[in-house]
Motif scaffolding. Structure first.
Motif, PDB file in Angstrom:
ATOM      1  N   ALA A 152      60.134  82.662   9.696  1.00 53.16           N
ATOM      2  CA  ALA A 152      60.475  82.098  10.905  1.00 53.16           C
ATOM      3  C   ALA A 152      59.317  81.730  11.897  1.00 53.16           C
ATOM      4  O   ALA A 152      59.457  82.064  13.128  1.00 53.16           O
ATOM      5  CB  ALA A 152      61.377  83.195  11.583  1.00 53.16           C
ATOM      6  N   GLY A 153      58.358  80.868  11.454  1.00 50.82           N
ATOM      7  CA  GLY A 153      57.506  80.229  12.004  1.00 50.82           C
ATOM      8  C   GLY A 153      58.029  78.947  12.611  1.00 50.82           C
ATOM      9  O   GLY A 153      59.245  78.927  12.702  1.00 50.82           O
ATOM     10  N   PRO A 154      57.164  78.216  13.193  1.00 57.02           N
ATOM     11  CA  PRO A 154      57.879  76.788  13.696  1.00 57.02           C
ATOM     12  C   PRO A 154      58.760  76.064  12.988  1.00 57.02           C
ATOM     13  O   PRO A 154      59.737  75.786  13.344  1.00 57.02           O
ATOM     14  CB  PRO A 154      56.333  76.003  13.922  1.00 57.02           C
ATOM     15  CG  PRO A 154      55.366  77.149  14.123  1.00 57.02           C
ATOM     16  CD  PRO A 154      55.720  78.354  13.289  1.00 57.02           C
ATOM     17  N   ALA A 155      58.180  75.896  11.679  1.00 52.90           N
ATOM     18  CA  ALA A 155      59.161  75.048  10.925  1.00 52.90           C
ATOM     19  C   ALA A 155      60.262  75.661  10.423  1.00 52.90           C
ATOM     20  O   ALA A 155      61.345  75.292  10.422  1.00 52.90           O
ATOM     21  CB  ALA A 155      58.220  74.621   9.439  1.00 52.90           C
ATOM     22  N   GLY A 156      60.129  77.043  10.035  1.00 46.04           N
ATOM     23  CA  GLY A 156      61.377  77.848   9.793  1.00 46.04           C
ATOM     24  C   GLY A 156      62.473  77.867  10.908  1.00 46.04           C
ATOM     25  O   GLY A 156      63.635  77.709  10.547  1.00 46.04           O
ATOM     26  N   CYS A 157      61.972  77.829  12.020  1.00 44.56           N
ATOM     27  CA  CYS A 157      63.046  77.842  13.266  1.00 44.56           C
ATOM     28  C   CYS A 157      63.624  76.586  13.471  1.00 44.56           C
ATOM     29  O   CYS A 157      64.885  76.757  13.712  1.00 44.56           O
ATOM     30  CB  CYS A 157      62.189  78.385  14.670  1.00 44.56           C
ATOM     31  SG  CYS A 157      61.589  80.266  14.398  1.00 44.56           S
ATOM     32  N   VAL A 158      62.873  75.743  13.373  1.00 43.54           N
ATOM     33  CA  VAL A 158      63.410  74.067  13.490  1.00 43.54           C
ATOM     34  C   VAL A 158      64.454  74.208  12.358  1.00 43.54           C
ATOM     35  O   VAL A 158      65.620  73.662  12.656  1.00 43.54           O
ATOM     36  CB  VAL A 158      62.457  72.969  13.261  1.00 43.54           C
ATOM     37  CG1 VAL A 158      62.968  71.805  13.220  1.00 43.54           C
ATOM     38  CG2 VAL A 158      61.403  73.174  14.486  1.00 43.54           C
ATOM     39  N   MET A 159      64.040  74.415  11.034  1.00 43.07           N
ATOM     40  CA  MET A 159      64.953  74.394  10.018  1.00 43.07           C
ATOM     41  C   MET A 159      66.464  74.908  10.123  1.00 43.07           C
ATOM     42  O   MET A 159      67.413  74.384   9.885  1.00 43.07           O
ATOM     43  CB  MET A 159      64.265  74.553   8.703  1.00 43.07           C
ATOM     44  CG  MET A 159      63.726  73.545   7.998  1.00 43.07           C
ATOM     45  SD  MET A 159      64.706  72.592   7.037  1.00 43.07           S
ATOM     46  CE  MET A 159      63.854  71.081   6.859  1.00 43.07           C
ATOM     47  N   ALA A 160      66.240  76.212  10.378  1.00 42.62           N
ATOM     48  CA  ALA A 160      67.289  77.201  10.688  1.00 42.62           C
ATOM     49  C   ALA A 160      68.369  76.747  11.681  1.00 42.62           C
ATOM     50  O   ALA A 160      69.400  76.607  11.234  1.00 42.62           O
ATOM     51  CB  ALA A 160      66.761  78.455  10.751  1.00 42.62           C
ATOM     52  N   ARG A 161      67.892  76.217  12.963  1.00 39.82           N
ATOM     53  CA  ARG A 161      68.448  75.783  13.895  1.00 39.82           C
ATOM     54  C   ARG A 161      69.290  74.774  13.384  1.00 39.82           C
ATOM     55  O   ARG A 161      70.650  74.508  13.714  1.00 39.82           O
ATOM     56  CB  ARG A 161      67.662  75.560  15.208  1.00 39.82           C
ATOM     57  CG  ARG A 161      68.444  74.720  16.155  1.00 39.82           C
ATOM     58  CD  ARG A 161      68.970  75.427  17.261  1.00 39.82           C
ATOM     59  NE  ARG A 161      70.026  75.058  17.917  1.00 39.82           N
ATOM     60  CZ  ARG A 161      70.505  75.697  19.033  1.00 39.82           C
ATOM     61  NH1 ARG A 161      70.421  76.779  19.321  1.00 39.82           N
ATOM     62  NH2 ARG A 161      71.614  75.098  19.445  1.00 39.82           N
ATOM     63  N   GLY A 187      74.104  80.166  15.050  1.00 42.26           N
ATOM     64  CA  GLY A 187      74.810  80.925  14.322  1.00 42.26           C
ATOM     65  C   GLY A 187      73.861  81.308  13.070  1.00 42.26           C
ATOM     66  O   GLY A 187      74.479  81.862  12.041  1.00 42.26           O
ATOM     67  N   ALA A 188      72.676  81.142  12.888  1.00 43.48           N
ATOM     68  CA  ALA A 188      71.635  81.344  11.698  1.00 43.48           C
ATOM     69  C   ALA A 188      71.598  82.744  11.811  1.00 43.48           C
ATOM     70  O   ALA A 188      71.546  83.518  12.924  1.00 43.48           O
ATOM     71  CB  ALA A 188      70.325  80.743  11.612  1.00 43.48           C
ATOM     72  N   ARG A 189      71.841  83.377  10.643  1.00 44.26           N
ATOM     73  CA  ARG A 189      71.400  84.823  10.562  1.00 44.26           C
ATOM     74  C   ARG A 189      69.982  85.229  10.401  1.00 44.26           C
ATOM     75  O   ARG A 189      69.331  84.510   9.626  1.00 44.26           O
ATOM     76  CB  ARG A 189      72.324  85.401   9.484  1.00 44.26           C
ATOM     77  CG  ARG A 189      73.756  85.504   9.604  1.00 44.26           C
ATOM     78  CD  ARG A 189      74.324  86.113   8.141  1.00 44.26           C
ATOM     79  NE  ARG A 189      74.502  85.313   7.240  1.00 44.26           N
ATOM     80  CZ  ARG A 189      74.195  85.454   5.922  1.00 44.26           C
ATOM     81  NH1 ARG A 189      73.787  86.596   5.598  1.00 44.26           N
ATOM     82  NH2 ARG A 189      74.290  84.679   5.002  1.00 44.26           N
ATOM     83  N   VAL A 190      69.476  86.115  11.239  1.00 39.74           N
ATOM     84  CA  VAL A 190      68.059  86.249  11.138  1.00 39.74           C
ATOM     85  C   VAL A 190      67.699  87.534  10.782  1.00 39.74           C
ATOM     86  O   VAL A 190      68.189  88.529  11.181  1.00 39.74           O
ATOM     87  CB  VAL A 190      67.343  85.952  12.414  1.00 39.74           C
ATOM     88  CG1 VAL A 190      66.000  86.376  12.428  1.00 39.74           C
ATOM     89  CG2 VAL A 190      67.761  84.604  13.129  1.00 39.74           C
ATOM     90  N   VAL A 191      66.759  87.888   9.702  1.00 35.81           N
ATOM     91  CA  VAL A 191      66.491  89.102   9.258  1.00 35.81           C
ATOM     92  C   VAL A 191      64.805  89.290   9.321  1.00 35.81           C
ATOM     93  O   VAL A 191      64.190  88.482   8.727  1.00 35.81           O
ATOM     94  CB  VAL A 191      67.045  89.485   7.776  1.00 35.81           C
ATOM     95  CG1 VAL A 191      66.844  91.080   7.281  1.00 35.81           C
ATOM     96  CG2 VAL A 191      68.587  89.285   7.577  1.00 35.81           C
ATOM     97  N   THR A 192      64.487  90.374  10.014  1.00 40.86           N
ATOM     98  CA  THR A 192      63.089  90.387  10.108  1.00 40.86           C
ATOM     99  C   THR A 192      62.723  91.529   9.194  1.00 40.86           C
ATOM    100  O   THR A 192      63.526  92.265   8.788  1.00 40.86           O
ATOM    101  CB  THR A 192      62.726  90.803  11.487  1.00 40.86           C
ATOM    102  OG1 THR A 192      63.363  91.727  11.942  1.00 40.86           O
ATOM    103  CG2 THR A 192      62.803  89.549  12.729  1.00 40.86           C
ATOM    104  N   GLY A 193      61.593  91.532   9.006  1.00 41.34           N
ATOM    105  CA  GLY A 193      61.231  92.889   7.971  1.00 41.34           C
ATOM    106  C   GLY A 193      61.532  92.499   6.697  1.00 41.34           C
ATOM    107  O   GLY A 193      61.653  93.556   5.796  1.00 41.34           O
TER     108      GLY A 193
END
Ligand SMILES: Cc1cc2nc3c(=O)[nH]c(=O)nc-3n(C[C@H](O)[C@H](O)[C@H](O)COP(=O)(O)OP(=O)(O)OC[C@H]3O[C@@H](n4cnc5c(N)ncnc54)[C@H](O)[C@@H]3O)c2cc1C
Length: 422
Positions: free
Chosen positions: A16-25, A168-174
């Motif tokens: 969920a870095g910069p690229a990941g946040c753009v992609m997921a959105r 609507g993306a599901r986000v899982v940390t850790g």
């Protein structure tokens, strides 16, 4: 946020870095069921100007590295927003001339991606500061302003600006991904999901790696994609080597910063010394003022080589970690260019300190377009697998890469959406 263990998805975005946040959105907006998996479990401070990369930081990963035989540590954000949640925050777009070497379509593709990124991040040019003014006086006409992603006292990360859960993306940390999953167990065939460190398998129609230039290379190599499959993963990486010169005195001594910290950089001086492109970075305060836990140190400014000829390598280690050799293929022109630049800056500013070897933390190019992935980020010859982070850059920009990571991710996301590739 999502449940544990996470259910499979149309698309798993790793990191969920910069690229990941753009992609997921963008994929979620287009109707895909997106699962965004982030290794880090803690949130970074939102205090603008703070670089939470010190020795006690809980939101970074440290990677062993070396440059010219000198051991260094490369730090990467390990949190929502990735390195963009802990970086210097300086946003500077590439020029069409720089992009022309990426291929004929890139100036336009990048411009469209950048416009979309700018709409979300909205970086702003901060006021100048005494150190920037001193460098401006030493290098008349060479100063460029640097925009910063902050609003008042808060840093704005890509996670804030693109807000993947809002689409609507599901986000899982850790949730560190250990390796890729292959359909029928055939390595390098079709990727049909990921395996988390605890052995939990998460099936996916498509996987997009956005784990950053070091970890994306490590994941590919650890999953069988590398020299054996004809993919030069992790070789030929690029970085901006930097030396630091101590200023005489500390203009910020005695000042306290109760709210937002000053931006570390508000301006840079861009120099052309023969073929070398050099960025002089007038850091506004000593690093220990903005990096918690760092021992007090002199107030230094940076001098970075922006078109180094040497190339590096990401090397997996037997203990499961990675080591980055920044000058695995050294080039003597780089050290000579940095020496010349440091001497010039020292002379113009009246400094006689010896330069300290450092680096910019701008690593890119570990899975380049044209060598490991195609123009749309698809891993060559492999099904269901893409890369969309700084790893894919054909060349490292002549400036900090952050804004370009966002612009390129926007472009690659648009391509994936137009193909409905999930
Ligand atoms: C200290 C520092 C200062 C910097 N300053 C600037 C600057 O001022 N200006 C500029 O232009 N650039 C700067 N940069 C560089 C810039 O931040 C990066 O180029 C950019 O963040 C790269 O984005 P990325 O999406 O490729 O990867 P990253 O930002 O590294 O994000 C990758 C994400 O993936 C996650 N991840 C990694 N492995 C896994 C895994 N196996 N499973 C799940 N998740 C995983 C990580 O935890 C992280 O959140 C700086 C970098 C650092 C580290």
């Amino acid at each position: 946020m999502s449940t544990w263990p996470p259910a499979g998805a149309d698309v798993v975005v790793v990191g969920a870095g910069p690229a990941g946040c753009v992609m997921a959105r963008r994929l979620a907006e287009a109707g895909a069921d997106v699962l965004l998996l982030e290794a880090g479990a803690e949130l970074a401070s939102r205090r603008a100007g703070l670089l939470n990369v010190g020795p006690e930081s809980r939101v970074v990963a440290h990677h062993d590295a070396e440059l010219g035989g000198v051991p260094l540590e490369l730090t990467r954000g390990r949190t929502l927003g990735g390195s963009g949640a802990v970086n210097g925050g300086y946003c500077s777009p590439m020029t069409p001339a720089e992009l022309a070497v990426w291929g004929p379509g890139w100036p336009r593709r990048y411009a469209v991606g950048l416009a979309r990124a700018a709409e979300r991040l909205r970086p702003r040019v901060p006021q100048s500061d005494p150190v920037a003014a001193r460098v401006a006086a030493a290098f008349p006409g060479r100063l460029s302003v640097i925009a910063q992603a902050r609003r008042g006292e808060h840093r704005v990360t890509a996670f804030d600006a693109w807000n993947p859960p809002g689409a609507g993306a599901r986000v899982v940390t850790g949730a560190p991904v250990r390796e890729l999953r292959w359909a029928g167990g055939h390595e390098g065939g079709r990727c049909d999901g990921v395996v988390l460190t605890e052995g939990v398998e998460v099936p996916a129609g498509a996987v997009v790696l956005c784990a950053g230039a070091i970890s994306t290379a490590a994941l590919l190599l650890g999953s069988g994609i590398g020299p054996g499959t004809g993919h030069p993963v992790g070789t030929g990486t690029e970085e901006h080597p930097e030396v630091l010169l101590a200023l005489d005195g500390d203009p910020s001594a005695g000042q306290s910063f109760p709210g937002a910290l000053p931006p570390l950089l508000s301006r840079v001086a861009r120099l052309e010394l023969g073929d070398a492109r050099v960025e002089v970075r007038p850091y506004s305060v000593p690093l220990h003022r903005v990096i918690p836990g760092l021992d007090p140190q002199p107030h230094r400014i940076g001098i970075a080589l922006m078109n180094a000829a040497g190339r590096g390598e990401v090397r997996p280690q037997p203990d499961g970690g990675v080591r980055v050799v920044l000058d695995a293929r050294p080039d003597s022109r780089d050290a000579a260019a940095l020496d010349e630049a440091a001497a010039l800056v020292g002379e113009r500013l009246g400094l006689d300190a010896s330069p300290v070897v450092s680096t910019s933390q701008h690593l890119s190019g570990s899975a380049r377009i044209g060598e490991v992935v195609d123009d749309s980020g698809r891993v060559l010859g492999v099904g269901g697998l893409r890369v969309a982070d700084a790893s894919v850059f054909p060349t490292l920009p002549l400036r900090g890469p952050y804004y370009s990571v966002l612009a390129v991710a926007e472009d690659l996301a648009a391509r994936m959406v137009s193909e409905q590739a999930w």
